[in-house]
Design a protein around this motif. Structure first.
Motif, PDB file in Angstrom:
ATOM      1  N   ARG A 148     -13.296 -28.637 -13.951  1.00 50.25           N
ATOM      2  CA  ARG A 148     -12.748 -29.286 -15.145  1.00 50.25           C
ATOM      3  C   ARG A 148     -13.327 -30.688 -15.349  1.00 50.25           C
ATOM      4  O   ARG A 148     -12.930 -31.396 -16.261  1.00 50.25           O
ATOM      5  N   GLY A 149     -14.231 -31.095 -14.453  1.00 51.89           N
ATOM      6  CA  GLY A 149     -14.930 -32.360 -14.636  1.00 51.89           C
ATOM      7  C   GLY A 149     -14.328 -33.569 -13.942  1.00 51.89           C
ATOM      8  O   GLY A 149     -14.798 -34.696 -14.154  1.00 51.89           O
ATOM      9  N   TYR A 150     -13.332 -33.394 -13.115  1.00 52.34           N
ATOM     10  CA  TYR A 150     -12.726 -34.525 -12.406  1.00 52.34           C
ATOM     11  C   TYR A 150     -13.565 -34.930 -11.201  1.00 52.34           C
ATOM     12  O   TYR A 150     -14.155 -34.072 -10.533  1.00 52.34           O
ATOM     13  N   ARG A 151     -13.589 -36.219 -10.915  1.00 51.08           N
ATOM     14  CA  ARG A 151     -14.061 -36.697  -9.614  1.00 51.08           C
ATOM     15  C   ARG A 151     -12.944 -36.365  -8.629  1.00 51.08           C
ATOM     16  O   ARG A 151     -11.764 -36.415  -8.985  1.00 51.08           O
ATOM     17  N   ILE A 152     -13.308 -36.080  -7.397  1.00 52.20           N
ATOM     18  CA  ILE A 152     -12.320 -35.680  -6.396  1.00 52.20           C
ATOM     19  C   ILE A 152     -12.365 -36.654  -5.227  1.00 52.20           C
ATOM     20  O   ILE A 152     -13.444 -36.931  -4.679  1.00 52.20           O
ATOM     21  N   VAL A 153     -11.195 -37.157  -4.867  1.00 55.51           N
ATOM     22  CA  VAL A 153     -11.047 -38.023  -3.705  1.00 55.51           C
ATOM     23  C   VAL A 153     -10.016 -37.374  -2.794  1.00 55.51           C
ATOM     24  O   VAL A 153      -8.944 -36.957  -3.255  1.00 55.51           O
ATOM     25  N   LEU A 180     -15.109 -29.343   1.028  1.00 50.06           N
ATOM     26  CA  LEU A 180     -14.764 -30.172  -0.130  1.00 50.06           C
ATOM     27  C   LEU A 180     -15.860 -31.195  -0.420  1.00 50.06           C
ATOM     28  O   LEU A 180     -16.227 -31.425  -1.580  1.00 50.06           O
ATOM     29  N   HIS A 181     -16.366 -31.799   0.623  1.00 53.80           N
ATOM     30  CA  HIS A 181     -17.402 -32.815   0.452  1.00 53.80           C
ATOM     31  C   HIS A 181     -18.722 -32.187   0.001  1.00 53.80           C
ATOM     32  O   HIS A 181     -19.358 -32.653  -0.955  1.00 53.80           O
ATOM     33  N   ARG A 182     -19.116 -31.128   0.661  1.00 52.96           N
ATOM     34  CA  ARG A 182     -20.415 -30.517   0.388  1.00 52.96           C
ATOM     35  C   ARG A 182     -20.473 -29.835  -0.983  1.00 52.96           C
ATOM     36  O   ARG A 182     -21.438 -29.986  -1.719  1.00 52.96           O
ATOM     37  N   HIS A 183     -19.446 -29.086  -1.333  1.00 51.14           N
ATOM     38  CA  HIS A 183     -19.518 -28.259  -2.540  1.00 51.14           C
ATOM     39  C   HIS A 183     -18.934 -28.906  -3.792  1.00 51.14           C
ATOM     40  O   HIS A 183     -19.291 -28.495  -4.905  1.00 51.14           O
ATOM     41  N   TYR A 184     -18.025 -29.874  -3.608  1.00 53.17           N
ATOM     42  CA  TYR A 184     -17.419 -30.512  -4.783  1.00 53.17           C
ATOM     43  C   TYR A 184     -17.666 -32.013  -4.840  1.00 53.17           C
ATOM     44  O   TYR A 184     -17.137 -32.698  -5.713  1.00 53.17           O
ATOM     45  N   GLY A 185     -18.453 -32.510  -3.886  1.00 48.77           N
ATOM     46  CA  GLY A 185     -18.745 -33.935  -3.878  1.00 48.77           C
ATOM     47  C   GLY A 185     -17.522 -34.796  -3.635  1.00 48.77           C
ATOM     48  O   GLY A 185     -17.493 -35.968  -4.030  1.00 48.77           O
ATOM     49  N   ALA A 186     -16.515 -34.224  -2.981  1.00 49.15           N
ATOM     50  CA  ALA A 186     -15.285 -34.979  -2.735  1.00 49.15           C
ATOM     51  C   ALA A 186     -15.583 -36.215  -1.899  1.00 49.15           C
ATOM     52  O   ALA A 186     -16.303 -36.146  -0.899  1.00 49.15           O
ATOM     53  N   GLU A 187     -15.045 -37.336  -2.334  1.00 46.63           N
ATOM     54  CA  GLU A 187     -15.136 -38.575  -1.566  1.00 46.63           C
ATOM     55  C   GLU A 187     -14.052 -38.509  -0.496  1.00 46.63           C
ATOM     56  O   GLU A 187     -12.860 -38.397  -0.813  1.00 46.63           O
ATOM     57  N   LEU A 188     -14.455 -38.567   0.756  1.00 44.04           N
ATOM     58  CA  LEU A 188     -13.517 -38.526   1.869  1.00 44.04           C
ATOM     59  C   LEU A 188     -13.256 -39.949   2.338  1.00 44.04           C
ATOM     60  O   LEU A 188     -14.188 -40.663   2.724  1.00 44.04           O
ATOM     61  N   VAL A 189     -11.992 -40.359   2.256  1.00 42.02           N
ATOM     62  CA  VAL A 189     -11.587 -41.731   2.576  1.00 42.02           C
ATOM     63  C   VAL A 189     -10.312 -41.670   3.409  1.00 42.02           C
ATOM     64  O   VAL A 189      -9.832 -40.588   3.730  1.00 42.02           O
ATOM     65  N   THR A 190      -9.747 -42.817   3.703  1.00 39.38           N
ATOM     66  CA  THR A 190      -8.425 -42.867   4.333  1.00 39.38           C
ATOM     67  C   THR A 190      -7.408 -43.362   3.308  1.00 39.38           C
ATOM     68  O   THR A 190      -7.787 -43.965   2.289  1.00 39.38           O
ATOM     69  N   SER A 191      -6.159 -43.125   3.603  1.00 39.29           N
ATOM     70  CA  SER A 191      -5.114 -43.614   2.693  1.00 39.29           C
ATOM     71  C   SER A 191      -5.151 -45.143   2.619  1.00 39.29           C
ATOM     72  O   SER A 191      -4.920 -45.712   1.549  1.00 39.29           O
ATOM     73  N   ALA A 192      -5.464 -45.809   3.730  1.00 40.21           N
ATOM     74  CA  ALA A 192      -5.547 -47.275   3.724  1.00 40.21           C
ATOM     75  C   ALA A 192      -6.636 -47.755   2.767  1.00 40.21           C
ATOM     76  O   ALA A 192      -6.446 -48.745   2.053  1.00 40.21           O
ATOM     77  N   ASP A 193      -7.785 -47.036   2.739  1.00 40.31           N
ATOM     78  CA  ASP A 193      -8.852 -47.371   1.783  1.00 40.31           C
ATOM     79  C   ASP A 193      -8.333 -47.293   0.353  1.00 40.31           C
ATOM     80  O   ASP A 193      -8.607 -48.167  -0.474  1.00 40.31           O
ATOM     81  N   LEU A 194      -7.586 -46.239   0.058  1.00 47.41           N
ATOM     82  CA  LEU A 194      -7.071 -46.051  -1.308  1.00 47.41           C
ATOM     83  C   LEU A 194      -5.983 -47.048  -1.650  1.00 47.41           C
ATOM     84  O   LEU A 194      -5.929 -47.541  -2.787  1.00 47.41           O
ATOM     85  N   VAL A 195      -5.130 -47.378  -0.701  1.00 46.90           N
ATOM     86  CA  VAL A 195      -4.082 -48.374  -0.948  1.00 46.90           C
ATOM     87  C   VAL A 195      -4.737 -49.708  -1.328  1.00 46.90           C
ATOM     88  O   VAL A 195      -4.316 -50.363  -2.286  1.00 46.90           O
ATOM     89  N   ARG A 196      -5.781 -50.086  -0.601  1.00 47.94           N
ATOM     90  CA  ARG A 196      -6.506 -51.322  -0.929  1.00 47.94           C
ATOM     91  C   ARG A 196      -7.169 -51.233  -2.305  1.00 47.94           C
ATOM     92  O   ARG A 196      -7.144 -52.164  -3.088  1.00 47.94           O
ATOM     93  N   ARG A 197      -7.746 -50.090  -2.602  1.00 49.52           N
ATOM     94  CA  ARG A 197      -8.437 -49.880  -3.882  1.00 49.52           C
ATOM     95  C   ARG A 197      -7.453 -49.969  -5.050  1.00 49.52           C
ATOM     96  O   ARG A 197      -7.793 -50.465  -6.130  1.00 49.52           O
ATOM     97  N   LEU A 198      -6.241 -49.456  -4.866  1.00 52.50           N
ATOM     98  CA  LEU A 198      -5.251 -49.441  -5.937  1.00 52.50           C
ATOM     99  C   LEU A 198      -4.554 -50.787  -6.126  1.00 52.50           C
ATOM    100  O   LEU A 198      -3.936 -51.020  -7.167  1.00 52.50           O
ATOM    101  N   ALA A 199      -4.647 -51.658  -5.128  1.00 47.71           N
ATOM    102  CA  ALA A 199      -3.938 -52.956  -5.188  1.00 47.71           C
ATOM    103  C   ALA A 199      -4.536 -53.878  -6.236  1.00 47.71           C
ATOM    104  O   ALA A 199      -5.654 -53.802  -6.623  1.00 47.71           O
TER     105      ALA A 199
END
Length: 178
Positions: free
Chosen positions: A133-138, A159-178
């Motif tokens: 559907r065109g979404y980026r996946i994290v 997920l990473h290989r076939h859908y280009g999913a960005e693999l991160v940690t929740s702490a990375d995302l919490v910082r990104r969303l702040a």
């Protein structure tokens, strides 16, 4: 903009009929991520099994998370808030015939942050539908789990290989969303 999707964090999966004991490890990281997403005013959507008696999935897994049962309720530790969205699913994918795609598009979401159960099944099928559907996946790796460590590893790799999913940690995302 990111939207957080919580997949199958339900009573029957966490301590119930299909529990393996690995699920409790993702509860706190998901809770932290949800708090950050809500604070940043990002959409939070819960999508969980709510099976009917003749759903094909029941042939594989037996009766679980039946519509209207206690087993298909979100675990209390991750209770949805009034600003969150709830969807029921009858297949592995959070997108198939649920209305999730319409919500995300109308909210301006272009990046799906996938959390919950199980990395190699419902998260994987949800990622496929998000990708097509065109979404980026994290995928925050500490917010998803599978039945075994091997399935977790192969699921994340897929997920990473076939859908280009960005693999991160929740702490990375919490910082990104702040």
């Amino acid at each position: 903009m990111e939207g957080v999707i919580v997949i199958d964090m339900l009573v029957d999966f966490v301590g119930g009929k299909l529990a393996t004991g690995r699920e409790s490890a993702v509860v706190e990281p998901i809770a932290s991520l949800l708090a950050a997403a809500r604070k940043a005013q990002r959409p939070v959507a819960y999508v969980g099994d709510a099976h009917l008696p003749h759903d094909p999935e029941l042939r594989v897994w037996g009766e679980h998370a039946m519509k209207g049962s206690e087993g298909c309720r979100v675990i209390p530790e991750l209770a949805p808030q009034s600003s969150d969205y709830l969807f029921e699913k009858r297949t592995y994918s959070a997108f198939f015939e649920t209305g999730l795609d319409s919500l995300l598009r109308s909210s301006g979401v272009d990046t799906a942050i996938l959390t919950g159960l199980h990395t190699h099944l419902c998260v994987r099928h949800s990622a496929a539908d998000a990708f097509f559907r065109g979404y980026r996946i994290v995928v925050p790796i500490d917010c998803v789990t599978a039945f075994t460590e091997a399935e977790q590893g192969s699921g994340l790799e897929y997920l990473h290989r076939h859908y280009g999913a960005e693999l991160v940690t929740s702490a990375d995302l919490v910082r990104r969303l702040a």
